[in-house]
Design a protein around this motif. Structure first.
Motif, PDB file in Angstrom:
ATOM      1  N   TYR C 160       0.839  -1.213   0.000  1.00 39.92           N
ATOM      2  CA  TYR C 160       0.000   0.000   0.000  1.00 39.92           C
ATOM      3  C   TYR C 160       0.866   1.253   0.000  1.00 39.92           C
ATOM      4  N   MET C 161       1.974   1.185   0.766  1.00 40.29           N
ATOM      5  CA  MET C 161       2.889   2.327   0.825  1.00 40.29           C
ATOM      6  C   MET C 161       3.491   2.583  -0.560  1.00 40.29           C
ATOM      7  N   VAL C 162       4.004   1.526  -1.175  1.00 40.04           N
ATOM      8  CA  VAL C 162       4.663   1.685  -2.476  1.00 40.04           C
ATOM      9  C   VAL C 162       3.666   2.201  -3.516  1.00 40.04           C
ATOM     10  N   LEU C 163       2.472   1.600  -3.541  1.00 39.97           N
ATOM     11  CA  LEU C 163       1.485   2.000  -4.546  1.00 39.97           C
ATOM     12  C   LEU C 163       1.069   3.447  -4.344  1.00 39.97           C
ATOM     13  N   SER C 164       0.919   3.817  -3.070  1.00 39.09           N
ATOM     14  CA  SER C 164       0.476   5.178  -2.786  1.00 39.09           C
ATOM     15  C   SER C 164       1.535   6.204  -3.201  1.00 39.09           C
ATOM     16  N   ILE C 165       2.794   5.937  -2.850  1.00 38.26           N
ATOM     17  CA  ILE C 165       3.864   6.863  -3.250  1.00 38.26           C
ATOM     18  C   ILE C 165       4.000   6.871  -4.772  1.00 38.26           C
ATOM     19  N   ASN C 166       3.928   5.674  -5.332  1.00 35.07           N
ATOM     20  CA  ASN C 166       4.088   5.568  -6.780  1.00 35.07           C
ATOM     21  C   ASN C 166       3.023   6.354  -7.530  1.00 35.07           C
ATOM     22  N   ALA C 168       1.494   8.992  -6.554  1.00 41.92           N
ATOM     23  CA  ALA C 168       1.813  10.423  -6.471  1.00 41.92           C
ATOM     24  C   ALA C 168       2.957  10.768  -7.424  1.00 41.92           C
ATOM     25  N   MET C 169       3.956   9.898  -7.466  1.00 42.19           N
ATOM     26  CA  MET C 169       5.099  10.158  -8.355  1.00 42.19           C
ATOM     27  C   MET C 169       4.693  10.110  -9.817  1.00 42.19           C
ATOM     28  N   ALA C 170       3.790   9.183 -10.127  1.00 43.63           N
ATOM     29  CA  ALA C 170       3.394   9.026 -11.532  1.00 43.63           C
ATOM     30  C   ALA C 170       2.699  10.276 -12.045  1.00 43.63           C
ATOM     31  N   LYS C 171       2.191  11.094 -11.115  1.00 36.17           N
ATOM     32  CA  LYS C 171       1.503  12.310 -11.552  1.00 36.17           C
ATOM     33  C   LYS C 171       2.474  13.436 -11.878  1.00 36.17           C
ATOM     34  N   ILE C 172       3.740  13.230 -11.499  1.00 45.65           N
ATOM     35  CA  ILE C 172       4.717  14.291 -11.765  1.00 45.65           C
ATOM     36  C   ILE C 172       4.948  14.389 -13.276  1.00 45.65           C
ATOM     37  N   ASP C 173       4.876  15.576 -13.786  1.00 49.79           N
ATOM     38  CA  ASP C 173       5.058  15.803 -15.216  1.00 49.79           C
ATOM     39  C   ASP C 173       6.534  15.596 -15.575  1.00 49.79           C
ATOM     40  N   VAL C 174       6.771  14.658 -16.493  1.00 50.40           N
ATOM     41  CA  VAL C 174       8.155  14.350 -16.881  1.00 50.40           C
ATOM     42  C   VAL C 174       8.867  15.610 -17.381  1.00 50.40           C
ATOM     43  N   ARG C 175       8.093  16.520 -17.968  1.00 47.29           N
ATOM     44  CA  ARG C 175       8.709  17.734 -18.523  1.00 47.29           C
ATOM     45  C   ARG C 175       9.370  18.575 -17.439  1.00 47.29           C
ATOM     46  N   LEU C 176       8.806  18.462 -16.182  1.00 48.35           N
ATOM     47  CA  LEU C 176       9.426  19.183 -15.072  1.00 48.35           C
ATOM     48  C   LEU C 176      10.854  18.699 -14.868  1.00 48.35           C
ATOM     49  N   LEU C 177      10.994  17.351 -14.885  1.00 47.01           N
ATOM     50  CA  LEU C 177      12.320  16.769 -14.652  1.00 47.01           C
ATOM     51  C   LEU C 177      13.256  17.171 -15.787  1.00 47.01           C
ATOM     52  N   SER C 199       6.014  14.093  -4.260  1.00 45.84           N
ATOM     53  CA  SER C 199       5.543  12.767  -3.856  1.00 45.84           C
ATOM     54  C   SER C 199       5.027  12.782  -2.420  1.00 45.84           C
ATOM     55  N   ALA C 200       5.137  13.938  -1.748  1.00 52.63           N
ATOM     56  CA  ALA C 200       4.735  14.015  -0.342  1.00 52.63           C
ATOM     57  C   ALA C 200       3.296  13.559  -0.081  1.00 52.63           C
ATOM     58  N   SER C 272      -4.568  17.219   1.634  1.00 52.63           N
ATOM     59  CA  SER C 272      -5.199  18.164   0.708  1.00 52.63           C
ATOM     60  C   SER C 272      -4.499  19.521   0.797  1.00 52.63           C
ATOM     61  N   ARG C 273      -4.020  19.855   2.022  1.00 54.10           N
ATOM     62  CA  ARG C 273      -3.228  21.087   2.176  1.00 54.10           C
ATOM     63  C   ARG C 273      -1.958  20.992   1.360  1.00 54.10           C
ATOM     64  N   ILE C 274      -1.274  19.828   1.494  1.00 54.70           N
ATOM     65  CA  ILE C 274      -0.012  19.654   0.767  1.00 54.70           C
ATOM     66  C   ILE C 274      -0.256  19.794  -0.726  1.00 54.70           C
ATOM     67  N   VAL C 275      -1.316  19.127  -1.185  1.00 47.49           N
ATOM     68  CA  VAL C 275      -1.608  19.189  -2.616  1.00 47.49           C
ATOM     69  C   VAL C 275      -1.839  20.632  -3.040  1.00 47.49           C
ATOM     70  N   ASN C 276      -2.608  21.365  -2.211  1.00 48.68           N
ATOM     71  CA  ASN C 276      -2.861  22.767  -2.561  1.00 48.68           C
ATOM     72  C   ASN C 276      -1.578  23.565  -2.614  1.00 48.68           C
ATOM     73  N   LYS C 277      -0.728  23.302  -1.585  1.00 47.05           N
ATOM     74  CA  LYS C 277       0.499  24.067  -1.492  1.00 47.05           C
ATOM     75  C   LYS C 277       1.400  23.777  -2.678  1.00 47.05           C
ATOM     76  N   VAL C 278       1.556  22.473  -2.964  1.00 52.34           N
ATOM     77  CA  VAL C 278       2.426  22.089  -4.073  1.00 52.34           C
ATOM     78  C   VAL C 278       1.829  22.547  -5.390  1.00 52.34           C
TER      79      VAL C 278
END
Lengths: 359, 278, 280
Positions: C160-166, C168-177, C199-200, C272-278
């Protein structure tokens, strides 16, 4: 095909919408909407997206219930009837073919719903023949090309012998060449099936190319109904004039006789106007003549600004004292005006004069 | 360049170690279950299937297995019916109270199973109705309905709404449309949900332990009570049996629907008709 | 006509929802209400906070509660430390390996908790593969320890931990990197400035899930920890089913439920705060 038309004599009905209001909770999208379509007619609903043509289609098909007004098929009130009981066939924009059924099963769906008739096979076969898909009955929709899928959708809608056929942007998913072929095909099928047809589109070429009459819609209202020629030659409103075809739009103030003042210049118009009132004047590019000498009617010195090639035509943009005008000439005319000084002229009778809307 | 290679190598090594960690308990159980000795050892000193023969001849385990399969079958059927019926209604975006009802239906997922178990026991206790096997069944249905509901809703929600309208204009009633168009197109998701419900019920241990009667326990509960008394190779064989049955269901789900999609809940590709690319 | 049609449709829909509503109302909401009510009884007195008072004043109860919280926390931290690199690996591996790796991470979820726990009994047992690495006279005792509980729970809930972090990471836009790389950011800077903060939300959500699941797990702590290392679920079992003290057992269940619900609620709000902030 001949059997088909014999077994279904004239099934074309008339359609009337009277004083229809539609609101989706947040204000009216349509109010006091009326429309009359003659039996057997191929009728177009033309307008930009969001003009209310899909809502109109929904009201006719029974997907959208009007809050006021009536929907009449051959004077039979079907306002409250469910889509199942209207006898209205619909061909959807993306065809909405049942992906898990073969072509035959799709076409025969409506027949099976009512209890499989004895002549099921023959009827499906003759429908497939009508849309020229014989031999492809065993395929799945995804194995067909866009044009073929569309014809399946038409055959499926016709299978239940609807009194009225609605086509919702049926050509928009096809490429340009196929679109031209399908226009003729739609007309042929409509004639053979002899069904009143309403064709919804945002593409004026399609609408004028196929339909007997077209209603131009804007903001939930009909701006004008007529055949292609009437609408093009005599647009009834500023919206129609600008939406249909290309046009030069001038605004001016009436002088009291047959002319208006545009930016201080007197422009002759087809009819007498009131002094001090605002008017819209529309001149189609093909009515604007370009010549090295002043022409008949309104004639203004002009300078060619740019030239746009459009296959058989060539559009010139010319700078004049009353602004930039567009003139259209056949590409065959080998005259090259370059950037020479020319005259842009048009006959007052060839222009359309409308009262300017207030505000 | 060198750093990049080092990083990649470290990553690979971690991946292998992590995978070994994830699979170790299952591998060890399977290996231990094939021991020829009378005690648990890893790696086994000799190989034999004698403990599987023993389990298959053991009445306690076989009764438990058949009870487990029955419970799982009833749970899957009931959850399937309840989940699909409600999903058909709740998938309509316009349905009043939809969001509230869906989140209410999902709540049993966040409730600790142990709390659910004693709550159900107290309910049956206060009604003075024998709790076995109803408390167990209701518990399993409660924790599996959310999955069926969600998978069915995603399956049906991905359908082009015009398919239904098309069916209506061809004279089909709502129920005919549901049976001939909507449900057949959502079938994969629905069946995946039902299979998953079967597996969840078959694997479930806490509610089973709390609500089972002695002599009428599910296989996981039986393994628990054996395991709490010592480690006998027969438990390894019974566990091996559970792994095999789970694997069969998992393979069916993977082949039929896709395991990753089931867990990750990806939106299925819209399966409405689309014009072929020309 | 149309109105009658709509009414009949509404009735049909209500009928279709009825089974779900009955199940939820009668077997979910009502039983929880009964547990809450029972927890507020002291002999025949109602309402009374006596059960809760005795839980929070009794040294034994407190010890169990603290142990449960500590096990939950340690398991969560361990799952995070081991799971984060795995999630990172998932995101950056080629699509073929990603599938294989995902499959390995997910497939244990389909195997019964009891089987996985039994696997750890074998692994950590006195004759198991780990013990056999040591000479017979200095073999460490691994079963029946809090460490065994943590390892078992971590293994069971780490997917559950891996899937949850993953996710969040999968949503990161590759173009940012890529953009960061073109700006000459080092790998470490890219990780620290982009991947870690983005990924927080996954870390927070995954931690909450693992924490509440490991606090409420029953069979794994019992089998791997033994009777000496009791956790709250074991206590709930004992009070209710062994001692038949439903009132105190219910109060314990409510306390456990309150802890996990609070954690989940706080995390939902926080993330939800973190998401808003990020995002903002």
């Amino acid at each position: 095909m001949i059997e088909q038309s014999q077994s279904t004599p004239s099934r074309g009905v008339s359609l009337r919408l009277t004083d229809v209001d539609v609101d989706y909770g947040a204000g009216n999208v349509m109010s006091g909407f009326s429309l009359a379509v003659h039996p057997g007619e191929f009728f177009g609903l033309l307008g930009p997206s969001g003009c209310g043509k899909s809502t109109t289609l929904g009201v006719i098909a029974g997907f959208v219930e009007p809050s006021r007004g009536k929907v009449l098929l051959d004077e039979r009130d079907v306002t409250a009837a469910s889509p199942q009981r209207r006898g209205v066939g619909v061909v959807f924009q993306s065809y909405a073919l049942f992906p898990h059924m073969t072509v035959t099963e799709n076409v025969g769906y409506g027949l099976r719903v009512a209890g499989k008739p004895a002549d099921y096979r023959q009827r499906v076969a003759s429908l497939l023949e009508l849309v020229r898909l014989d031999g492809k009955g065993h395929r799945l929709p995804r194995e067909l090309s866009g044009g073929e899928q569309q014809r399946v959708a038409i055959a499926r809608a016709l299978a239940v012998q609807p009194e009225l056929l609605l086509l919702d942007e049926p050509l928009s998913n096809l490429d340009a060449r196929l679109r031209a072929d399908m226009q003729a095909e739609l007309r042929r099928i409509q004639r053979e099936a002899n069904v009143t047809t309403i064709f919804v589109t945002h593409d004026q070429e399609e609408a004028f190319g196929i339909c007997d009459r077209v209603a131009v819609m804007n903001r939930g209202r009909i701006e004008q109904i007529g055949n292609a020629r009437e609408i093009y030659k005599r647009p009834a409103s500023r919206f129609v004039a600008r939406f249909v075809g290309r046009t030069n739009h001038l605004t001016g103030e009436g002088t009291g006789d047959r002319a208006i003042l545009v930016g201080g210049h007197r422009i002759a118009v087809p009819e007498a106007v009131a002094a001090g009132k605002s008017y819209d004047l529309f001149v189609r590019p093909e009515e604007v003549m370009l010549a090295e000498t002043a022409g008949e009617g309104n004639s203004l010195p002009a300078k060619v600004v740019s030239i746009q090639e459009a296959g058989p035509h060539r559009y010139y943009r010319v700078e004049t004292a009353i602004g930039v005008l567009e003139a259209c000439r056949s590409s065959k005319a080998d005259v090259d005006f370059g950037s020479d000084d020319v005259y842009a002229s048009w006959l007052p009778e060839a222009s359309t004069l409308l009262d300017a809307p207030h505000g | 360049m060198a750093r990049r290679n080092t990083l990649a190598r470290v990553g690979r090594i971690y991946g292998v170690l992590f995978s070994a960690f994830m699979l170790a308990p299952m591998v060890v159980v399977l290996a231990a279950s094939f021991t020829g000795e009378g005690y648990i050892s890893f790696p086994p000193a000799s190989l034999s299937t004698r403990w599987y023969v023993e389990v298959l001849q053991n009445n306690t385990f076989m009764n438990a297995l058949s009870f487990s399969l029955q419970i799982a079958a009833i749970t899957a059927t009931a959850s399937g019916l309840v989940g699909v019926l409600s999903a058909v209604v709740l998938v309509k975006p316009s349905f009043p109270g939809r969001t509230f009802l869906v989140s209410l239906a999902m709540m049993p997922l966040t409730l600790p199973h142990i709390v659910l178990a004693i709550a159900l026991l107290q309910l049956f206790g206060s009604l003075a109705i024998p709790s076995a096997p109803y408390a167990l069944l209701m518990g399993h249905i409660l924790i599996t309905v959310p999955y069926v509901l969600r998978l069915t809703m995603t399956s049906l929600g991905g359908l082009d709404p015009r398919l239904e309208l098309a069916s209506f204009t061809l004279g089909a009633s709502r129920s005919y449309t549901l049976r001939h168009v909507v449900l057949p197109l959502g079938l994969r998701g629905i069946l995946a949900g039902i299979l998953f419900a079967f597996l969840l019920s078959f694997d479930e241990i806490t509610i089973s332990l709390f609500t089972a009667l002695p002599g009428k326990m599910t296989l996981p509960a039986e393994i628990f009570s054996y395991a709490s008394q010592g480690s006998d190779p027969v438990i390894a064989a019974a566990s091996g049996l559970m792994i095999i049955i789970s694997a069969v269901v998992v393979i069916i789900i993977e082949w039929w629907f896709g395991l990753l999609r089931l867990i990750l809940g990806d939106e299925p590709a819209k399966r409405g008709s689309r014009p072929a690319g020309e | 006509m149309a109105k009658a049609h709509r009414t009949s449709l509404l009735i049909t829909h209500a009928a279709m929802l009825l089974p779900l509503l009955v199940i939820l109302g009668f077997f979910f909401v009502l039983p929880l209400g009964i547990v809450a009510t029972t927890s507020l009884k002291e002999e025949q007195t109602f309402p009374s906070l006596a059960q809760y008072l005795s839980i929070f004043t009794d040294g034994f109860y407190l010890e169990v509660m603290v142990r449960t919280l500590v096990i939950g926390l340690v398991t969560t931290v361990a799952a995070l430390l081991a799971g984060y690199p795995a999630a990172l690996l998932l995101v950056f591996s080629s699509s073929r390996w990603r599938r294989v790796f995902l499959f390995i991470i997910i497939s244990p979820l389909f195997v019964s908790v009891i089987v996985r726990t039994y696997g750890w009994i074998v692994l950590l047992g006195p004759t198991g593969p780990i013990a056999s690495l040591f000479p017979p006279d200095i073999r460490p005792r691994m079963l029946k320890t809090e460490g065994a509980i943590v390892i078992g729970l971590m293994h069971i809930y780490i997917p559950y931990m891996v899937l949850s972090i993953n996710s969040a990471m999968a949503k990161i836009d590759v173009r940012l990197l890529r953009a960061a790389a073109t700006l000459r950011a080092s790998r470490w800077q890219i990780f620290k400035d982009i991947i870690l903060p983005l990924s927080a939300p996954g870390v927070v959500a995954g931690s909450a899930i693992v924490f509440s699941l490991s606090m409420t797990a029953f069979s794994t702590p019992v089998l791997l920890g033994g009777a000496r290392n009791k956790t709250m679920p074991f206590l709930i079992y004992q009070e209710n089913l062994v001692l038949g003290d439903w009132q105190s057992g219910s109060a314990l269940a409510i306390v456990l439920l309150a802890i996990t619900t609070t954690v989940l609620a706080v995390v939902t709000i926080a993330s939800s705060r973190i998401v808003n902030k990020v995002g903002g």
